[in-house]
Every structure is written in C-alpha cells, then in structure tokens.
Design a protein around this motif. Structure first.
Motif, PDB file in Angstrom:
ATOM      1  N   ASP A  17       0.764  -1.156  -0.050  1.00  0.00           N
ATOM      2  CA  ASP A  17       0.245  -0.073   0.083  1.00  0.00           C
ATOM      3  C   ASP A  17       0.876   1.202  -0.068  1.00  0.00           C
ATOM      4  N   PRO A  18       0.649   2.182  -0.823  1.00  0.00           N
ATOM      5  CA  PRO A  18       1.306   3.392  -0.866  1.00  0.00           C
ATOM      6  C   PRO A  18       1.625   3.940   0.401  1.00  0.00           C
ATOM      7  N   GLU A  19       0.989   4.075   1.514  1.00  0.00           N
ATOM      8  CA  GLU A  19       1.313   4.834   2.997  1.00  0.00           C
ATOM      9  C   GLU A  19       2.202   3.958   3.550  1.00  0.00           C
ATOM     10  N   VAL A  20       2.500   2.678   2.982  1.00  0.00           N
ATOM     11  CA  VAL A  20       3.614   2.108   3.971  1.00  0.00           C
ATOM     12  C   VAL A  20       4.905   2.297   3.895  1.00  0.00           C
ATOM     13  N   HIS A  21       5.328   2.696   2.629  1.00  0.00           N
ATOM     14  CA  HIS A  21       6.572   3.162   2.563  1.00  0.00           C
ATOM     15  C   HIS A  21       6.746   4.405   1.691  1.00  0.00           C
ATOM     16  N   ASN A  22       5.530   4.973   1.462  1.00  0.00           N
ATOM     17  CA  ASN A  22       5.307   6.437   0.833  1.00  0.00           C
ATOM     18  C   ASN A  22       6.594   6.617  -0.505  1.00  0.00           C
ATOM     19  N   ASP A  23       6.633   5.520  -1.160  1.00  0.00           N
ATOM     20  CA  ASP A  23       7.305   5.413  -2.477  1.00  0.00           C
ATOM     21  C   ASP A  23       6.573   6.434  -3.429  1.00  0.00           C
ATOM     22  N   PRO A  24       7.258   7.131  -4.426  1.00  0.00           N
ATOM     23  CA  PRO A  24       6.654   7.759  -5.371  1.00  0.00           C
ATOM     24  C   PRO A  24       5.815   6.921  -6.360  1.00  0.00           C
ATOM     25  N   GLU A  25       5.057   7.592  -6.904  1.00  0.00           N
ATOM     26  CA  GLU A  25       3.967   6.706  -7.674  1.00  0.00           C
ATOM     27  C   GLU A  25       4.775   5.834  -8.923  1.00  0.00           C
ATOM     28  N   ASP A  26       5.493   6.746  -9.573  1.00  0.00           N
ATOM     29  CA  ASP A  26       6.275   5.877 -10.680  1.00  0.00           C
ATOM     30  C   ASP A  26       7.368   4.815 -10.116  1.00  0.00           C
ATOM     31  N   VAL A  27       7.657   4.989  -8.837  1.00  0.00           N
ATOM     32  CA  VAL A  27       8.667   3.739  -8.396  1.00  0.00           C
ATOM     33  C   VAL A  27       7.666   2.593  -8.089  1.00  0.00           C
ATOM     34  N   ARG A  28       6.375   2.763  -7.545  1.00  0.00           N
ATOM     35  CA  ARG A  28       5.202   1.669  -7.241  1.00  0.00           C
ATOM     36  C   ARG A  28       5.094   1.153  -8.567  1.00  0.00           C
ATOM     37  N   GLU A  29       4.800   1.883  -9.589  1.00  0.00           N
ATOM     38  CA  GLU A  29       4.294   1.340 -10.901  1.00  0.00           C
ATOM     39  C   GLU A  29       5.474   0.504 -11.603  1.00  0.00           C
ATOM     40  N   LYS A  30       6.829   0.819 -11.502  1.00  0.00           N
ATOM     41  CA  LYS A  30       7.601   0.076 -11.903  1.00  0.00           C
ATOM     42  C   LYS A  30       7.723  -1.334 -11.226  1.00  0.00           C
ATOM     43  N   ALA A  31       7.514  -1.297  -9.908  1.00  0.00           N
ATOM     44  CA  ALA A  31       7.508  -2.651  -9.103  1.00  0.00           C
ATOM     45  C   ALA A  31       6.369  -3.362  -9.505  1.00  0.00           C
ATOM     46  N   LEU A  32       5.323  -2.810  -9.650  1.00  0.00           N
ATOM     47  CA  LEU A  32       4.258  -3.737 -10.126  1.00  0.00           C
ATOM     48  C   LEU A  32       4.105  -4.273 -11.451  1.00  0.00           C
ATOM     49  N   LYS A  33       4.686  -3.294 -12.429  1.00  0.00           N
ATOM     50  CA  LYS A  33       5.048  -3.718 -13.595  1.00  0.00           C
ATOM     51  C   LYS A  33       5.675  -4.905 -13.793  1.00  0.00           C
ATOM     52  N   MET A  34       7.148  -4.876 -13.130  1.00  0.00           N
ATOM     53  CA  MET A  34       7.812  -5.946 -12.994  1.00  0.00           C
ATOM     54  C   MET A  34       7.272  -7.168 -12.429  1.00  0.00           C
ATOM     55  N   GLY A  35       6.411  -7.042 -11.268  1.00  0.00           N
ATOM     56  CA  GLY A  35       5.694  -8.038 -10.608  1.00  0.00           C
ATOM     57  C   GLY A  35       4.839  -8.729 -11.695  1.00  0.00           C
ATOM     58  N   ALA A  36       4.239  -7.998 -12.432  1.00  0.00           N
ATOM     59  CA  ALA A  36       3.207  -8.483 -13.585  1.00  0.00           C
ATOM     60  C   ALA A  36       4.053  -9.474 -14.387  1.00  0.00           C
ATOM     61  N   ASN A  37       5.162  -9.159 -14.941  1.00  0.00           N
ATOM     62  CA  ASN A  37       6.048  -9.857 -15.525  1.00  0.00           C
ATOM     63  C   ASN A  37       6.380 -11.209 -14.917  1.00  0.00           C
ATOM     64  N   ILE A  38       6.765 -11.127 -13.906  1.00  0.00           N
ATOM     65  CA  ILE A  38       7.115 -12.624 -13.163  1.00  0.00           C
ATOM     66  C   ILE A  38       5.835 -13.289 -13.071  1.00  0.00           C
ATOM     67  N   LEU A  39       4.790 -12.882 -12.843  1.00  0.00           N
ATOM     68  CA  LEU A  39       3.645 -13.578 -12.435  1.00  0.00           C
ATOM     69  C   LEU A  39       3.048 -14.097 -13.880  1.00  0.00           C
ATOM     70  N   LYS A  40       3.178 -13.388 -15.195  1.00  0.00           N
ATOM     71  CA  LYS A  40       2.894 -13.666 -16.303  1.00  0.00           C
ATOM     72  C   LYS A  40       3.693 -14.785 -16.985  1.00  0.00           C
ATOM     73  N   TYR A  41       5.071 -14.836 -16.743  1.00  0.00           N
ATOM     74  CA  TYR A  41       6.302 -15.659 -17.022  1.00  0.00           C
ATOM     75  C   TYR A  41       6.042 -17.092 -16.176  1.00  0.00           C
ATOM     76  N   ALA A  42       5.579 -17.065 -15.066  1.00  0.00           N
ATOM     77  CA  ALA A  42       5.377 -18.227 -14.283  1.00  0.00           C
ATOM     78  C   ALA A  42       4.076 -18.883 -14.660  1.00  0.00           C
ATOM     79  N   PHE A  43       2.916 -18.000 -15.248  1.00  0.00           N
ATOM     80  CA  PHE A  43       1.875 -18.956 -15.617  1.00  0.00           C
ATOM     81  C   PHE A  43       1.679 -19.347 -17.068  1.00  0.00           C
ATOM     82  N   THR A  44       2.695 -19.003 -17.618  1.00  0.00           N
ATOM     83  CA  THR A  44       2.719 -19.423 -19.212  1.00  0.00           C
ATOM     84  C   THR A  44       3.861 -20.161 -19.699  1.00  0.00           C
ATOM     85  N   ASN A  45       4.883 -20.322 -18.525  1.00  0.00           N
ATOM     86  CA  ASN A  45       5.904 -21.112 -18.685  1.00  0.00           C
ATOM     87  C   ASN A  45       6.111 -22.722 -18.045  1.00  0.00           C
TER      88      ASN A  45
END
Length: 213
Positions: A185-213
């Motif tokens: 949640d944003p208030e936990v670490h107060n990360d800038p939105e662009d940093v959170r977005e990068k983390a979530l997008k990379m997480g999406a890559n990890i999940l998509k890879y895991a579910f399709t390979n």
C-alpha cells in the motif's frame, strides 16, 4: 500411486485450471510474513492490466506441505534466517521440477541464509544471474535494463538470479531491489507513484512468465 506422480498430477491440474498463488512459510525465525499488502495489490494490478484471472485469496503454505502443489506460483520473502529440513528441500525440489515456480524476494538481509538453504534443494545447481534479454523482463512490460531498483539498502545495483531446470526458469531470486516493498500500500513506504508502478509492472512480468512457462 507413487507420491511423486501424485504431486505431479495435483500440480498439473492446478496449472491447467487455476491461477492461484501463495506465500511460502518457512522455518528458521525469518519474517516470512513480511509485506502483507504486497501480493493482494500485485494480483489486483495484474487482473486489471494484463488480463489475468488470478485468485485474489492469497493463502499461506508451509514449504514441507503437499499443499504447495496446489499453487503454480509461490512467493517467499523476509529479512532474516531461513531453514529447510531435508524433507522441506525434497518437497520444494519436486514442486519446482514438476512445473511450479518460486519467487524469492530479499527484503534485505535474507541473501546469506537463502543461498545456503537452496543448496539443499538443488545441490548440483547454482544461482545464475539472469541476462537482461531474458523474456521475464518483457513478458508484459519492457525492462531493457533488467530488474528495477525500488529501495536503497547497500547502494548496490539490483540483480535477478535464477535456477533453471531443463531450460525453464523455475526459481527467481530478486536481490538489492526490494521489489515486494513497491507492491505494498502506498502509505507503507511512501514511495513515489512511478517507483510503485515500476515494481508492479515487473511483478506482472514475473507472474505472467510463471503462469505461461
């Protein structure tokens, strides 16, 4: 039926019919329960943005339990000590070579313990740094420079390491990135939105890879 083949059947059934994930609980005293809001936020992001249908009910499973075979994707994190018994290591190895996927995110301080315990799981394999052109960095979103840096700790560059079985990446170890913090949640670490977005997008890559390979 041999237990190993029973495990395989359970896992294959899960892979075909479900996109489920779980937090991996381990022994040793490390805080396996870190980042409680991380996975629910990542699941929501993926379901909203990359057309996944991941079960939003995030469960917890113990590393030595047959229950891990119900989940195509396991997530493990923490700051401290990790211990796998011989039975834990055997169970996890069977899970991974049968088609499962484990993402280990070092939440700072986990690396010396987990690398030692992984030798019990795969005595003849080493963690290898994953090259930037590997598909895990482009399955849903492009990361031409590899793993993003989310939190600073020792000032080192983020690194993604993996263990491969028959050319399939079965285990991903993210180090000096703290990507799971960026899913919280944003208030936990107060990360800038662009940093959170990068983390979530990379997480999406990890999940998509895991579910399709």
């Amino acid at each position: 039926m041999d237990k190993f083949f029973a495990f395989c059947f359970i896992l294959i059934t899960s892979l075909v019919f479900a996109q489920d994930m779980a937090v991996l609980k381990y022994k040793g005293g490390g805080d396996w329960y870190s980042n409680p809001t991380a996975l629910p936020n990542l699941v929501k992001f993926c379901n909203d943005n990359i057309d996944t249908n991941i079960n939003e009910n995030i469960q917890t499973v113990e590393v030595g339990s047959i229950d891990i075979f119900q989940f195509p994707f396991l997530h493990m994190t923490g700051h401290g000590n990790v211990f796998f018994s011989d039975d834990d290591a055997e169970n996890l190895r069977k899970y991974l070579i049968s088609g499962g996927f484990l993402h280990i995110d070092d939440n700072y301080g986990m690396e010396p313990y987990i690398t030692k315990e992984l030798k019990k799981v795969f005595p003849n394999k080493e963690l290898k740094e994953i090259p930037r052109d590997h598909e895990i960095f482009s399955t849903a979103f492009e990361f031409p420079n590899g793993l993003p840096k989310i939190h600073e700790h020792d000032g080192k560059a983020p690194q993604a390491f993996g263990i491969f079985h028959e050319d399939r990446l079965v285990l991903l170890f993210t180090f000096e990135s703290d990507i799971g913090d960026g899913w919280e949640d944003p208030e936990v670490h107060n990360d800038p939105e662009d940093v959170r977005e990068k983390a979530l997008k990379m997480g999406a890559n990890i999940l998509k890879y895991a579910f399709t390979n």
